[in-house]
Design a protein around this motif. Structure first.
Motif, PDB file in Angstrom:
ATOM      1  N   UNK A 141     -12.716  12.216 -11.290  1.00 24.81           N
ATOM      2  CA  UNK A 141     -11.413  11.635 -11.857  1.00 24.81           C
ATOM      3  C   UNK A 141     -12.263  10.976 -12.881  1.00 24.81           C
ATOM      4  N   UNK A 142     -11.786  11.074 -13.667  1.00 25.26           N
ATOM      5  CA  UNK A 142     -12.510  11.164 -15.050  1.00 25.26           C
ATOM      6  C   UNK A 142     -11.344   9.260 -15.863  1.00 25.26           C
ATOM      7  N   UNK A 143     -10.771   9.298 -15.366  1.00 24.33           N
ATOM      8  CA  UNK A 143     -10.196   7.729 -15.735  1.00 24.33           C
ATOM      9  C   UNK A 143      -9.098   6.930 -14.712  1.00 24.33           C
ATOM     10  N   UNK A 144      -9.524   5.808 -15.080  1.00 18.49           N
ATOM     11  CA  UNK A 144      -8.477   5.113 -13.838  1.00 18.49           C
ATOM     12  C   UNK A 144      -7.341   4.493 -14.473  1.00 18.49           C
ATOM     13  N   UNK A 145      -6.286   5.027 -14.413  1.00 18.38           N
ATOM     14  CA  UNK A 145      -4.881   3.883 -15.366  1.00 18.38           C
ATOM     15  C   UNK A 145      -4.217   3.405 -13.699  1.00 18.38           C
ATOM     16  N   UNK A 146      -4.677   2.015 -14.374  1.00 14.38           N
ATOM     17  CA  UNK A 146      -4.188   1.244 -12.966  1.00 14.38           C
ATOM     18  C   UNK A 146      -2.401   1.065 -12.491  1.00 14.38           C
ATOM     19  N   UNK A 147      -1.884   1.368 -13.956  1.00 15.70           N
ATOM     20  CA  UNK A 147      -0.150   2.065 -14.209  1.00 15.70           C
ATOM     21  C   UNK A 147       0.180   3.159 -14.051  1.00 15.70           C
ATOM     22  N   UNK A 148      -0.584   3.843 -14.171  1.00 14.98           N
ATOM     23  CA  UNK A 148      -0.029   5.328 -14.241  1.00 14.98           C
ATOM     24  C   UNK A 148       0.993   5.917 -15.320  1.00 14.98           C
ATOM     25  N   UNK A 149       0.734   5.082 -16.295  1.00  9.95           N
ATOM     26  CA  UNK A 149       1.333   5.887 -17.363  1.00  9.95           C
ATOM     27  C   UNK A 149       1.394   6.946 -17.659  1.00  9.95           C
ATOM     28  N   UNK A 150       0.172   7.907 -17.848  1.00  9.87           N
ATOM     29  CA  UNK A 150       0.941   9.615 -17.888  1.00  9.87           C
ATOM     30  C   UNK A 150       0.861   9.421 -16.904  1.00  9.87           C
ATOM     31  N   UNK A 151       1.145   9.536 -15.965  1.00 13.19           N
ATOM     32  CA  UNK A 151       1.639  10.535 -14.713  1.00 13.19           C
ATOM     33  C   UNK A 151       2.888   9.927 -14.265  1.00 13.19           C
ATOM     34  N   UNK A 152       4.051   8.907 -15.390  1.00 18.52           N
ATOM     35  CA  UNK A 152       5.038   8.274 -15.353  1.00 18.52           C
ATOM     36  C   UNK A 152       5.966   9.605 -16.341  1.00 18.52           C
ATOM     37  N   UNK A 153       5.329   9.316 -17.049  1.00 16.84           N
ATOM     38  CA  UNK A 153       5.473  10.319 -18.688  1.00 16.84           C
ATOM     39  C   UNK A 153       6.053  11.568 -18.057  1.00 16.84           C
ATOM     40  N   UNK A 154       5.073  11.888 -17.242  1.00 21.08           N
ATOM     41  CA  UNK A 154       5.523  13.546 -16.902  1.00 21.08           C
ATOM     42  C   UNK A 154       6.089  14.008 -15.944  1.00 21.08           C
ATOM     43  N   UNK A 155       6.474  12.571 -15.011  1.00 19.88           N
ATOM     44  CA  UNK A 155       7.700  12.716 -13.874  1.00 19.88           C
ATOM     45  C   UNK A 155       8.878  12.150 -14.601  1.00 19.88           C
ATOM     46  N   UNK A 156       8.837  12.085 -15.943  1.00 21.91           N
ATOM     47  CA  UNK A 156      10.159  11.194 -16.771  1.00 21.91           C
ATOM     48  C   UNK A 156      10.521  12.771 -17.415  1.00 21.91           C
ATOM     49  N   UNK A 157       9.403  13.195 -17.519  1.00 21.80           N
ATOM     50  CA  UNK A 157      10.061  14.561 -18.478  1.00 21.80           C
ATOM     51  C   UNK A 157      10.386  15.736 -17.355  1.00 21.80           C
ATOM     52  N   UNK A 158      10.127  15.817 -16.343  1.00 22.27           N
ATOM     53  CA  UNK A 158      10.519  16.595 -15.517  1.00 22.27           C
ATOM     54  C   UNK A 158      11.994  15.568 -14.914  1.00 22.27           C
ATOM     55  N   UNK A 159      12.219  14.612 -15.224  1.00 19.07           N
ATOM     56  CA  UNK A 159      13.100  14.638 -14.457  1.00 19.07           C
ATOM     57  C   UNK A 159      14.547  14.936 -15.328  1.00 19.07           C
ATOM     58  N   UNK A 160      14.056  14.557 -17.403  1.00 19.41           N
ATOM     59  CA  UNK A 160      15.304  15.405 -18.119  1.00 19.41           C
ATOM     60  C   UNK A 160      15.264  16.607 -18.261  1.00 19.41           C
ATOM     61  N   UNK A 161      14.399  17.975 -17.890  1.00 19.60           N
ATOM     62  CA  UNK A 161      13.934  18.596 -17.582  1.00 19.60           C
ATOM     63  C   UNK A 161      15.041  19.628 -16.795  1.00 19.60           C
ATOM     64  N   UNK A 162      14.714  18.815 -15.442  1.00 16.88           N
ATOM     65  CA  UNK A 162      16.137  19.399 -14.287  1.00 16.88           C
ATOM     66  C   UNK A 162      16.383  19.050 -13.867  1.00 16.88           C
ATOM     67  N   UNK A 163      16.234  16.996 -13.703  1.00 22.41           N
ATOM     68  CA  UNK A 163      17.641  15.856 -13.136  1.00 22.41           C
ATOM     69  C   UNK A 163      16.955  15.726 -11.208  1.00 22.41           C
ATOM     70  N   UNK A 164      17.446  15.212 -11.163  1.00 24.94           N
ATOM     71  CA  UNK A 164      17.156  14.599  -9.938  1.00 24.94           C
ATOM     72  C   UNK A 164      17.408  15.001  -7.862  1.00 24.94           C
ATOM     73  N   UNK A 165      17.184  14.876  -7.360  1.00 29.54           N
ATOM     74  CA  UNK A 165      15.427  14.111  -7.224  1.00 29.54           C
ATOM     75  C   UNK A 165      14.335  15.197  -6.786  1.00 29.54           C
ATOM     76  N   UNK A 166      13.189  14.441  -7.708  1.00 29.75           N
ATOM     77  CA  UNK A 166      11.734  15.764  -7.632  1.00 29.75           C
ATOM     78  C   UNK A 166      11.255  15.146  -6.579  1.00 29.75           C
ATOM     79  N   UNK A 167      11.250  16.882  -6.548  1.00 27.99           N
ATOM     80  CA  UNK A 167      10.454  17.147  -4.606  1.00 27.99           C
ATOM     81  C   UNK A 167       8.677  17.595  -5.031  1.00 27.99           C
ATOM     82  N   UNK A 168       8.038  16.982  -4.424  1.00 23.82           N
ATOM     83  CA  UNK A 168       6.566  17.486  -5.200  1.00 23.82           C
ATOM     84  C   UNK A 168       6.157  18.166  -3.344  1.00 23.82           C
TER      85      UNK A 168
END
Length: 219
Positions: A141-168
């Motif tokens: 795990x290279x970098x600790x992101x306490x607020x998970x900003x990059x992870x949030x951007x990823x799921x925001x992008x998925x929501x824009x592409x496919x809508x809700x709900x997002x199932x992981x």
């Protein structure tokens, strides 16, 4: 480079959408597209797979199509590209679409169905060091992101592409003699839990653990 649902609903689309994340020669063709102000003189290149087969089920003929499209963002070879970048793009993002239609679908008499799913690297900052001596390289795990900003951007992008709900659907191991994937699984679980704290119920990420390796050993 677009799914069947997008092609059916995009009634306003008149030209090839070169800004699509699945078109690999977007940058190279930009000068000629800008000069000509159209896409008639260029060919969009997509990296993926296509297969179509015809099946007969109880005397009824249907066609099954499988299409995979690989994103041009943060792509690379196995072990050398892992995780997510600062823009929320995950390594080796592949969209797979399954289309089932009857032979008469072209005449608007048959029925058609399409399902789209996406796979990609776990949206955290992690990596592996490739080695000929180790078939299972260690996970870092290279970098600790306490607020998970990059992870949030990823799921925001998925929501824009496919809508809700997002199932992981998380396929990594739950039990290991030497913790490798387990560390990543735990951090991923924490990231999703953190992001769900600020989301309304209808937009919460649905996280499903399914140990694929454990299940595969049964067969």
């Amino acid at each position: 480079m677009q799914s069947l649902q997008q092609n059916v609903t995009s009634s306003e689309m008149k030209e090839m959408p070169y800004e699509n994340l699945f078109v690999w020669n977007t940058f190279l063709t930009e000068p000629i597209r800008s000069r000509c102000r159209n896409t008639l003189w260029t060919v969009a290149l997509v990296h993926g797979h296509f297969k179509q087969v015809k099946l007969s089920i109880f005397g009824r003929e249907i066609n099954v199509v499988l299409i995979s499209r690989r994103s041009r963002h943060f792509a690379g070879t196995r072990y050398l590209k892992r995780g997510v970048n600062d823009h929320g793009k995950v390594a080796n993002d592949v969209e797979t679409e399954q289309i089932v239609f009857e032979e008469e679908a072209g005449s608007c008499k048959g029925r058609m169905s399409a399902v789209v799913q996406m796979r990609g690297s776990i949206p955290l900052f992690w990596s592996q060091e490739a080695s000929r001596l180790s078939p299972k390289p260690d996970i870092f795990v290279q970098r600790y992101d306490p607020t998970y900003e990059a992870t949030k951007k990823h799921f925001d992008d998925l929501a824009q592409r496919y809508g809700h709900p997002i199932i992981i659907l998380n396929l990594i191991k739950t039990v290991e003699k030497r913790p490798r994937e387990m560390m990543l699984r735990r951090e991923y679980f924490n990231a999703v839990g953190y992001l769900n704290q600020n989301l309304p119920e209808e937009r919460k990420l649905r996280f499903i653990h399914w140990d694929f390796h454990k299940f595969a050993k049964r067969f």
